[in-house]
Structures are given as C-alpha cells and as structure tokens.
Design an enzyme around this catalytic site. Sequence first.
Site, PDB file in Angstrom:
ATOM      1  N   ASN A  27       0.958  -1.142  -0.082  1.00 33.50           N
ATOM      2  CA  ASN A  27      -0.039   0.077  -0.031  1.00 33.50           C
ATOM      3  C   ASN A  27       0.946   1.280  -0.001  1.00 33.50           C
ATOM      4  OD1 ASN A  27      -1.993   1.754   0.432  1.00 33.50           O
ATOM      5  ND2 ASN A  27      -2.608   1.505   2.464  1.00 33.50           N
ATOM      6  N   TRP A  28       0.968   1.851  -0.987  1.00 34.19           N
ATOM      7  CA  TRP A  28       1.757   3.020  -1.347  1.00 34.19           C
ATOM      8  C   TRP A  28       1.244   4.308  -0.650  1.00 34.19           C
ATOM      9  CZ3 TRP A  28       3.698   2.901  -7.248  1.00 34.19           C
ATOM     10  CH2 TRP A  28       4.461   1.772  -7.176  1.00 34.19           C
ATOM     11  N   LYS A  29       0.134   4.442  -0.245  1.00 32.12           N
ATOM     12  CA  LYS A  29      -0.577   5.236   0.493  1.00 32.12           C
ATOM     13  C   LYS A  29      -0.553   6.631  -0.508  1.00 32.12           C
ATOM     14  CE  LYS A  29      -0.146   3.053   4.880  1.00 32.12           C
ATOM     15  NZ  LYS A  29       0.151   3.149   6.355  1.00 32.12           N
ATOM     16  N   HIS A 114      -9.559   0.486   5.066  1.00 27.39           N
ATOM     17  CA  HIS A 114      -8.388   0.697   5.834  1.00 27.39           C
ATOM     18  C   HIS A 114      -8.767   1.636   7.109  1.00 27.39           C
ATOM     19  CE1 HIS A 114      -4.320   2.024   6.659  1.00 27.39           C
ATOM     20  NE2 HIS A 114      -3.867   1.141   5.724  1.00 27.39           N
ATOM     21  N   GLU A 116      -6.937   4.215   8.239  1.00 25.82           N
ATOM     22  CA  GLU A 116      -6.960   5.458   7.777  1.00 25.82           C
ATOM     23  C   GLU A 116      -8.035   6.178   7.175  1.00 25.82           C
ATOM     24  OE1 GLU A 116      -1.992   4.896   7.430  1.00 25.82           O
ATOM     25  OE2 GLU A 116      -3.263   5.226   5.554  1.00 25.82           O
ATOM     26  N   GLU A 184      -5.369  -5.223  10.610  1.00 21.07           N
ATOM     27  CA  GLU A 184      -4.362  -4.466  10.936  1.00 21.07           C
ATOM     28  C   GLU A 184      -4.618  -3.650  11.943  1.00 21.07           C
ATOM     29  OE1 GLU A 184      -4.638  -0.928   8.168  1.00 21.07           O
ATOM     30  OE2 GLU A 184      -6.698  -0.913   8.557  1.00 21.07           O
ATOM     31  N   GLY A 190       2.827   1.836  11.247  1.00 19.04           N
ATOM     32  CA  GLY A 190       3.727   2.899  11.301  1.00 19.04           C
ATOM     33  C   GLY A 190       4.614   3.186  12.637  1.00 19.04           C
ATOM     34  N   SER A 228       3.295  -2.525  10.627  1.00 19.36           N
ATOM     35  CA  SER A 228       4.776  -2.339  10.584  1.00 19.36           C
ATOM     36  C   SER A 228       5.395  -3.722  10.405  1.00 19.36           C
ATOM     37  CB  SER A 228       4.991  -2.177  12.302  1.00 19.36           C
ATOM     38  OG  SER A 228       4.870  -0.868  12.631  1.00 19.36           O
TER      39      SER A 228
END
Length: 266
Positions: A27-29, A114, A116, A184, A190, A228
Amino acid sequence: MLSERREPSGPAKTESGLGLGKLIAGNWKMNGLKSDGLALASDLVQRMQRDRLGCDLLVCPPATLLLAVAEALAGSGIAVGGQDCHAERFGAHTGDISAPMLKDAGCSHVILGHSERRADHHEGDALIRAKATAARAAGLIAILCVGETAQQRDAGRALEVVSSQLAGSLPDAMSAAQLVIAYEPVWAIGTGRTPTAAEIAAVHGHIRAQLQRRVADAASVRLLYGGSVKPENARELLHVADVDGALVGGASLKPADFWAIARAAA
C-alpha cells in the site's frame, strides 16, 4: 514458539491470475509522483525477471499513478490495486473514483475500510459494505481491512471489534475469489510496534471462524497481517497460523525491503 501454520486448501484463481499461496500487498498510500512510481515498478519488474517467488505480489499506488504503473507492470505477474473506491458506478461525486474506473485502469484489487479511511474520513461499516459490493460487481477483489485501536485492545475488546467490523462491512454471498481480509491493528501501523505471534494467531483464527459463517469457501480466503511489517520481522509474521500474507505500508516504497518481505513468504 510460533503456532503451526494452517496449510490453505488453495486460494481460488482469479481474473488477475493470482492464487499461488501467500499474498504480499504493498500500500503506497499518498506517496509518489509519476517518476517515483515508474522507478518502483521498473525495479520490481527487474527483480521478477531475476528471481522466482513462491507468493503473489500486488501493489496499490495512489490513483494518479494507477494507469502508468499498471502499464509498466503488464505481463510481469505483479498485480495492481486501488486504495479505495466509491460505492456508486458513476455520477456527481467530485473527486471520487468508482470500482469500474479502477478496473478500467488495470486494477484487479481494491483496499477497502483501511483504518486511515475509517479514522480520517469517518467511514463506517455500512459504507464499506456498499463499496465492497460495488467492487464485486466491477470484478475487483476487495481487500477488506479490520482492526482495533490501542484503547480497544487494552480494554480486552480486540476480538469484539474485529467481529463487529466483519459483520457490518462484509457483503453477503462473497467467495474466496472475490475477497481478502487484512487484519491491521491500528496501534501497530507505522509505529514499529507489532503484536506477538500468539496475539496475531488468535485474531486470525477468530476471523477464520467468523468467515465460516458467512463465506462458503472460508478456508480459502486469504488473511493478511498488516502493521509495521518489515524485512526483520516478516519471516516470523508470515509463518504464524492463519496468516496468508501481508499488507505492507512504508516498506513497500523500498523495493529491496518489499522484495525481502516477499521472499520471506516462502
């Protein structure tokens, strides 16, 4: 000691051609300009030509890079996915991207729910369920994300939260060929923190049990761990019971690290 990993009954083949075992998804976000995305894609293609992996690879670039990255990866065996989609096929939804548009750009997967998106955009289970339904209708594989916050885990509610998210976000009558679940833990994304192998195995086993009630071929649904994941811990994490791959964030932006994680899946 790690739990012995369940041998999957064999994920169903999909239109993307994936289905070789574990899935390593990057996932490059919100990272990368065109030059960055093409450089990453080119590096991965060269590695694919030199090496043979025993897992499937997927990258999920930001929307602005999807078409260019999909074209760069065409024929390489690396699949491309979106990071979100709208619940409607088309319409007056400024700034949004529909599942058919992702499919048209070369995507085979889309990440939905997700943490986020749930936190930053206040997405609830009902909306995520509608998006997953739209993804299925467009022929995309939904990577449905679930996971608890630190406060919820500390309160002993991790399994309750995951169960609730699954119940509310998962459309009825999904099959293993249309679905991937990513666990997740929000507190691990992160942060450099990771749950123990036993904690991951407990949640993944619980998810598998919940899927048995909702998905006919639940044993073949791939369950990814995300939080992570890095080369240093990948081998341990990827061989926990009921872990069928990883959803990788920051490390997927570094080809050498992403490749090391993929190699650890063997």
